[in-house]
Design a protein around this motif. Structure first.
Motif, PDB file in Angstrom:
ATOM      1  N   TYR A 160       0.833  -1.183  -0.071  1.00  0.00           N
ATOM      2  CA  TYR A 160       0.123   0.212  -0.121  1.00  0.00           C
ATOM      3  C   TYR A 160       0.956   1.243  -0.075  1.00  0.00           C
ATOM      4  CZ  TYR A 160      -3.911   2.865   1.081  1.00  0.00           C
ATOM      5  OH  TYR A 160      -4.884   4.010   1.194  1.00  0.00           O
ATOM      6  N   GLY A 161       1.852   1.151   0.648  1.00  0.00           N
ATOM      7  CA  GLY A 161       2.804   2.561   0.551  1.00  0.00           C
ATOM      8  C   GLY A 161       3.324   2.611  -0.779  1.00  0.00           C
ATOM      9  N   ALA A 192       0.824   4.235  -2.492  1.00  0.00           N
ATOM     10  CA  ALA A 192       0.457   5.577  -2.322  1.00  0.00           C
ATOM     11  C   ALA A 192       1.628   6.339  -2.994  1.00  0.00           C
ATOM     12  CB  ALA A 192       0.841   5.630  -0.956  1.00  0.00           C
ATOM     13  N   TRP A 196      -4.658  13.838   0.475  1.00  0.00           N
ATOM     14  CA  TRP A 196      -4.894  12.291   0.321  1.00  0.00           C
ATOM     15  C   TRP A 196      -5.714  11.695   1.306  1.00  0.00           C
ATOM     16  CZ3 TRP A 196      -2.786  10.495  -4.345  1.00  0.00           C
ATOM     17  CH2 TRP A 196      -1.746  11.302  -4.839  1.00  0.00           C
ATOM     18  N   LEU A 241      -6.836   8.232   3.101  1.00  0.00           N
ATOM     19  CA  LEU A 241      -6.544   6.880   3.012  1.00  0.00           C
ATOM     20  C   LEU A 241      -7.808   6.031   3.043  1.00  0.00           C
ATOM     21  CD1 LEU A 241      -3.187   7.383   5.000  1.00  0.00           C
ATOM     22  CD2 LEU A 241      -3.610   7.573   2.521  1.00  0.00           C
ATOM     23  N   ARG A 289       2.598   3.649   6.548  1.00  0.00           N
ATOM     24  CA  ARG A 289       3.417   3.203   5.078  1.00  0.00           C
ATOM     25  C   ARG A 289       3.120   4.381   4.031  1.00  0.00           C
ATOM     26  NH1 ARG A 289       7.680  -0.377   4.485  1.00  0.00           N
ATOM     27  NH2 ARG A 289       7.617  -1.907   5.846  1.00  0.00           N
ATOM     28  N   ALA A 290       1.626   4.712   4.047  1.00  0.00           N
ATOM     29  CA  ALA A 290       1.398   5.736   2.977  1.00  0.00           C
ATOM     30  C   ALA A 290       1.680   7.077   3.334  1.00  0.00           C
ATOM     31  CB  ALA A 290      -0.311   5.587   2.847  1.00  0.00           C
ATOM     32  N   LEU A 324       4.010   9.399   0.891  1.00  0.00           N
ATOM     33  CA  LEU A 324       3.290  10.583   0.225  1.00  0.00           C
ATOM     34  C   LEU A 324       3.997  11.962   0.707  1.00  0.00           C
ATOM     35  CD1 LEU A 324      -0.478   9.853   1.037  1.00  0.00           C
ATOM     36  CD2 LEU A 324       0.549  10.105  -1.238  1.00  0.00           C
ATOM     37  N   LEU A 352      -7.363   7.413  -1.667  1.00  0.00           N
ATOM     38  CA  LEU A 352      -6.432   6.043  -1.961  1.00  0.00           C
ATOM     39  C   LEU A 352      -7.237   5.026  -1.302  1.00  0.00           C
ATOM     40  CD1 LEU A 352      -2.869   7.217  -1.033  1.00  0.00           C
ATOM     41  CD2 LEU A 352      -3.868   6.567  -3.296  1.00  0.00           C
TER      42      LEU A 352
END
Length: 288
Positions: A8-9, A12, A26, A28, A57-58, A62, A258
């Protein structure tokens, strides 16, 4: 959700590079506190913790692309603590316990209510409880965004006039809470493939599929289109959604949700993310 938060990171980060600084905000995922939106019952017991891993992670990915971007975590639906979901404050409390504190700039909520006063008190009581949790964690400077509000005019829902009154009340609730930032109406236009059934299929729209204005649309704009609600919420105009990479849904207010990079989820509040939305903000911008 992805089996690995690392996946997922990466997604992103790829989305941020794809839009090349054109997106400022953004959000999530969508309603991870509901089993129907986050892996089903097998994920339910640990949903706040696994979601927090995605957020971490995102956020890193970002911010690496643009330190000025706003990362909005939560996107939580109003609900109850049961085998189908978590109440919003319960989910946020467990996010904090899992180490989410440093990994978001705002928390987003979907304070949907029914027509009953009991529903209203429970949902907005939960909103205030989330705010209390944030203050106790030293996050009084971080706003709450209402990224979905609305009431359906389906056959078992309120009439158009009742919908309009509920929408104005929701906008006033946002405007009266100084910590609430952007407030987004879901949705501007009814969805569904059959125009005769669009109002029940499309959920919370303020306009019919043929673009005829429903009562809620006029109510949301207030006198002569100067903004709805006594609290000063003002319309920022329609926001056509556009498709980006798989799982990304872009709005012209420079905000992106996202979602799951593998597929798009559909439910009664999310039948078509390419529908029109309206964005409302207090007169002086996002409040704190």
């Amino acid at each position: 959700p992805p089996r690995s938060a690392k996946t997922y990171g990466k997604f992103a980060g790829a989305a941020a590079r794809h839009f090349g600084g054109k997106v400022a905000n953004w959000e999530l995922w969508n309603e991870p506190n509901q089993t129907s939106h986050y892996g089903g019952k097998s994920y339910h017991s640990r949903a706040p913790e696994t979601y927090t891993k995605l957020v971490k992670r995102a956020h890193r990915a970002l911010k690496k692309q643009d330190r000025r971007s706003t990362v909005v975590a939560g996107s939580l639906a109003a609900g109850l603590n049961n085998d189908k979901g978590f109440r919003m404050p319960t989910f946020v409390r467990r996010m904090y316990a899992a180490g989410a504190a440093k990994y978001f700039d705002a928390i987003s909520l979907h304070p949907y209510t029914t027509e009953s006063e009991a529903s209203w008190k429970r949902v907005y009581g939960d909103v205030d409880d989330v705010r209390t949790l944030m203050r106790r964690r030293g996050h009084a400077d971080r706003p709450i965004w209402f990224t979905e509000i609305g009431n359906s005019t389906s056959t078992d829902g309120p009439s158009q006039k009742e919908q309009a009154a509920l929408l104005v009340r929701s906008l006033e609730a946002a405007a009266s809470r100084p910590y609430v930032g952007p407030t987004i109406l879901y949705a501007i236009r009814d969805g569904g493939d059959d125009p005769a059934r669009a109002r029940s299929a499309g959920g919370d729209a303020a306009m019919a599929r043929d673009a005829a204005r429903q009562s809620a649309f006029a109510a949301s704009r207030g006198p002569r289109g100067q903004g709805g609600g006594r609290g000063g919420a003002r319309s920022r105009g329609g926001a056509d959604a556009r498709r980006g990479p798989r799982g990304v849904h872009q709005r012209r207010d420079r905000g992106v949700e996202l979602g799951n990079p593998r597929h798009r989820r559909r439910h009664r509040h999310d039948r078509d993310r390419t529908c029109r939305r309206a964005r409302y903000r207090r007169g002086r911008g996002a409040a704190r």
